[in-house]
Design an enzyme around this catalytic site. Structure first.
Site, PDB file in Angstrom:
ATOM      1  CE1 TYR A 152      -1.325  -1.313  -2.242  1.00  0.00           C
ATOM      2  CE2 TYR A 152      -1.189  -3.143  -0.608  1.00  0.00           C
ATOM      3  CZ  TYR A 152      -1.822  -2.044  -0.988  1.00  0.00           C
ATOM      4  OH  TYR A 152      -2.704  -1.576  -0.386  1.00  0.00           O
TER       5      TYR A 152
HETATM    6  N1  LIG Z   1      -3.723   1.776   6.589  1.00  0.00           N
HETATM    7  C1  LIG Z   1      -4.062   2.443   5.676  1.00  0.00           C
HETATM    8  O1  LIG Z   1      -4.112   3.626   5.470  1.00  0.00           O
HETATM    9  C2  LIG Z   1      -4.707   1.580   4.230  1.00  0.00           C
HETATM   10  C3  LIG Z   1      -4.872   0.220   4.383  1.00  0.00           C
HETATM   11  N2  LIG Z   1      -5.491  -0.432   3.182  1.00  0.00           N
HETATM   12  C4  LIG Z   1      -5.986  -1.920   3.424  1.00  0.00           C
HETATM   13  O2  LIG Z   1      -6.785  -2.098   4.488  1.00  0.00           O
HETATM   14  C5  LIG Z   1      -6.349  -3.295   5.065  1.00  0.00           C
HETATM   15  C6  LIG Z   1      -5.858  -2.960   6.676  1.00  0.00           C
HETATM   16  O3  LIG Z   1      -4.951  -2.128   6.614  1.00  0.00           O
HETATM   17  P1  LIG Z   1      -3.829  -2.199   7.912  1.00  0.00           P
HETATM   18  O4  LIG Z   1      -4.560  -2.145   9.025  1.00  0.00           O
HETATM   19  O5  LIG Z   1      -2.842  -0.885   7.687  1.00  0.00           O
HETATM   20  O6  LIG Z   1      -3.059  -3.259   7.477  1.00  0.00           O
HETATM   21  P2  LIG Z   1      -1.613  -3.893   8.105  1.00  0.00           P
HETATM   22  O7  LIG Z   1      -0.393  -3.484   7.136  1.00  0.00           O
HETATM   23  O8  LIG Z   1      -1.382  -3.382   9.645  1.00  0.00           O
HETATM   24  O9  LIG Z   1      -1.491  -5.339   7.840  1.00  0.00           O
HETATM   25  C7  LIG Z   1      -2.828  -6.113   8.367  1.00  0.00           C
HETATM   26  C8  LIG Z   1      -2.285  -7.456   9.050  1.00  0.00           C
HETATM   27  O10 LIG Z   1      -2.163  -8.293   7.939  1.00  0.00           O
HETATM   28  C9  LIG Z   1      -1.121  -9.235   8.361  1.00  0.00           C
HETATM   29  N3  LIG Z   1      -0.580 -10.163   7.446  1.00  0.00           N
HETATM   30  C10 LIG Z   1       0.512  -9.756   6.626  1.00  0.00           C
HETATM   31  N4  LIG Z   1       1.016 -10.614   5.750  1.00  0.00           N
HETATM   32  C11 LIG Z   1       0.365 -11.764   6.226  1.00  0.00           C
HETATM   33  C12 LIG Z   1       0.701 -13.053   5.967  1.00  0.00           C
HETATM   34  N5  LIG Z   1       1.354 -13.736   4.945  1.00  0.00           N
HETATM   35  N6  LIG Z   1      -0.124 -14.258   6.602  1.00  0.00           N
HETATM   36  C13 LIG Z   1      -1.014 -13.641   7.409  1.00  0.00           C
HETATM   37  N7  LIG Z   1      -1.244 -12.497   7.763  1.00  0.00           N
HETATM   38  C14 LIG Z   1      -0.610 -11.638   7.251  1.00  0.00           C
HETATM   39  C15 LIG Z   1      -0.167  -8.617   9.276  1.00  0.00           C
HETATM   40  O11 LIG Z   1       0.323  -9.598  10.317  1.00  0.00           O
HETATM   41  P3  LIG Z   1       1.405  -9.343  11.369  1.00  0.00           P
HETATM   42  O12 LIG Z   1       1.395  -7.946  11.671  1.00  0.00           O
HETATM   43  O13 LIG Z   1       1.259 -10.447  12.198  1.00  0.00           O
HETATM   44  O14 LIG Z   1       2.398  -9.467  10.364  1.00  0.00           O
HETATM   45  C16 LIG Z   1      -1.311  -7.680   9.813  1.00  0.00           C
HETATM   46  O15 LIG Z   1      -1.743  -7.846  11.170  1.00  0.00           O
HETATM   47  C17 LIG Z   1      -5.393  -3.898   4.270  1.00  0.00           C
HETATM   48  O16 LIG Z   1      -5.792  -4.779   3.296  1.00  0.00           O
HETATM   49  C18 LIG Z   1      -4.919  -2.696   3.490  1.00  0.00           C
HETATM   50  O17 LIG Z   1      -3.987  -3.093   2.253  1.00  0.00           O
HETATM   51  C19 LIG Z   1      -5.526   0.295   1.931  1.00  0.00           C
HETATM   52  C20 LIG Z   1      -5.199   1.544   2.089  1.00  0.00           C
HETATM   53  C21 LIG Z   1      -4.959   2.164   3.152  1.00  0.00           C
HETATM   54  N1  LIG Z   2      -1.087  -3.588   4.395  1.00  0.00           N
HETATM   55  C1  LIG Z   2      -1.419  -2.212   4.311  1.00  0.00           C
HETATM   56  N2  LIG Z   2      -1.841  -1.734   3.035  1.00  0.00           N
HETATM   57  C2  LIG Z   2      -1.692  -0.352   2.902  1.00  0.00           C
HETATM   58  C3  LIG Z   2      -1.145   0.610   4.000  1.00  0.00           C
HETATM   59  C4  LIG Z   2      -0.664  -0.278   5.096  1.00  0.00           C
HETATM   60  O1  LIG Z   2      -0.390   0.457   6.183  1.00  0.00           O
HETATM   61  N3  LIG Z   2      -0.780  -1.459   5.168  1.00  0.00           N
HETATM   62  N4  LIG Z   2      -1.276   1.738   3.890  1.00  0.00           N
HETATM   63  C5  LIG Z   2      -1.112   2.577   2.621  1.00  0.00           C
HETATM   64  C6  LIG Z   2      -1.085   4.019   2.751  1.00  0.00           C
HETATM   65  O2  LIG Z   2      -1.895   4.650   3.558  1.00  0.00           O
HETATM   66  C7  LIG Z   2      -1.544   4.665   1.417  1.00  0.00           C
HETATM   67  O3  LIG Z   2      -3.199   4.506   1.344  1.00  0.00           O
HETATM   68  C8  LIG Z   2      -1.438   6.181   1.437  1.00  0.00           C
HETATM   69  O4  LIG Z   2      -0.043   6.374   1.370  1.00  0.00           O
HETATM   70  C9  LIG Z   2      -1.785   1.689   1.482  1.00  0.00           C
HETATM   71  N5  LIG Z   2      -1.882   0.230   1.762  1.00  0.00           N
END
Ligand SMILES: NC(=O)C1=CN([C@@H]2O[C@H](COP(=O)(O)OP(=O)(O)OC[C@H]3O[C@@H](n4cnc5c(N)ncnc54)[C@H](OP(=O)(O)O)[C@@H]3O)[C@@H](O)[C@H]2O)C=CC1
Ligand SMILES: Nc1nc2c(c(=O)[nH]1)N=C([C@H](O)[C@@H](O)CO)CN2
Length: 240
Positions: A152
């Site tokens: 990742y």
């Molecule tokens: N949430 C956090 O604390 C953090 C988030 N981030 C980054 O911020 C962004 C948003 O985070 P967050 O809202 O938690 O994201 P999520 O983990 O909730 O995923 C976002 C979306 O990506 C979609 N997705 C995953 N795989 C595929 C695929 N193969 N094709 C099409 N769509 C896909 C999922 O669709 P479905 O649900 O339909 O599978 C989901 O709706 C991400 O890039 C994440 O890495 C970074 C650090 C921390």
């Molecule tokens: N696609 C996602 N990426 C990440 C997520 C997530 O929920 N979906 N969450 C994290 C964590 O919050 C991390 O930042 C702290 O433990 C990282 N990326």
């Protein structure tokens, strides 16, 4: 945002959490949105009712990515921005071949942004200086690595690097920046012990929620100068 009201903002993975919040934010500003989603959550109907064009797309292979790009090109002659939000936070797990984990992480975090940027850049161009944007959602772990999410973190590091490459390629009409969050939102399955440990990893000791990302996204879209940069949204985690 210096945008033409007719050009939609494309958000990938907008079916839930941060992507969904961003889509509703822009719709509330009367900014047209094209949202990609993989699973048909009830939230998708809500987005449609709010005026978004929602396109089902699975980026698990290049054919799915390119088919999505063709659908976007068939419905709009221009884009205000592309926000690469779609992501999977996959850890290395016993029983899952490391090669499968690596392929999956590279597919969603590198193949999808790379192929969509190439396929759709002409929809971003031709609208004037700094009139369009690409935003890559990376991760704080690009700086530090992650022993439990090696593939990742590596894939997000590649996406971080592509930020600078596409910034060089597309300036000055298109700005390209990255947002590198740490903890923003917990997942439902995160237990109390995990949550407390995660909160303790930053100076600010909170999970701030989607607004932190929305506010920075708005800033980047309004800038006429910032490009090729990564913006940490991590509560001072690097200082812990
Ligand atoms: N949430 C956090 O604390 C953090 C988030 N981030 C980054 O911020 C962004 C948003 O985070 P967050 O809202 O938690 O994201 P999520 O983990 O909730 O995923 C976002 C979306 O990506 C979609 N997705 C995953 N795989 C595929 C695929 N193969 N094709 C099409 N769509 C896909 C999922 O669709 P479905 O649900 O339909 O599978 C989901 O709706 C991400 O890039 C994440 O890495 C970074 C650090 C921390
Ligand atoms: N696609 C996602 N990426 C990440 C997520 C997530 O929920 N979906 N969450 C994290 C964590 O919050 C991390 O930042 C702290 O433990 C990282 N990326």
């Amino acid at each position: 945002m210096g945008n033409s009201p007719q050009r939609p903002i494309l958000i990938t993975g907008a079916g839930r959490r941060i992507g969904l919040a961003l889509a509703h934010h822009f719709l509330s500003l009367q900014q047209p949105v094209i949202a990609s989603y993989r699973c048909e959550y009830p939230s998708i109907e809500g987005l449609r009712e709010a005026g978004a064009i929602c396109i089902q797309a699975d980026f698990s292979d290049d054919e799915g990515i390119l088919a999505f790009a063709e659908q976007v090109k068939s419905i709009t002659g221009g884009l205000r921005a592309i926000i690469h939000n779609a992501s999977a936070w996959m850890a290395e797990k016993p029983g899952t071949p490391p090669g499968d984990t690596l392929s999956c992480m590279l597919q969603i975090h590198v193949h999808a942004p790379y192929l969509l940027n190439h396929a759709l850049c002409d929809l971003l161009r031709g609208h004037g200086h700094a009139a369009s944007d690409i935003i890559h959602f990376t991760d704080y772990v690009v700086e530090r690595g992650s022993e439990k999410h090696i593939a990742y973190a590596a894939s997000k590091a590649a996406l971080d690097n592509m930020t600078r490459s596409f910034a060089r390629k597309l300036a000055p009409e298109v700005k390209v920046n990255a947002i590198a969050p740490s903890l923003i939102l917990f997942n439902e399955e995160d237990d109390a012990d995990y949550r407390q440990k995660a909160l303790n990893k930053s100076l600010m000791k909170i999970a701030p929620g989607e607004k932190e990302i929305i506010d920075l996204t708005d800033y980047l879209l309004t800038s006429c100068y910032v490009t090729g940069r990564t913006f940490g949204v991590d509560g001072g985690r690097a200082l812990c």
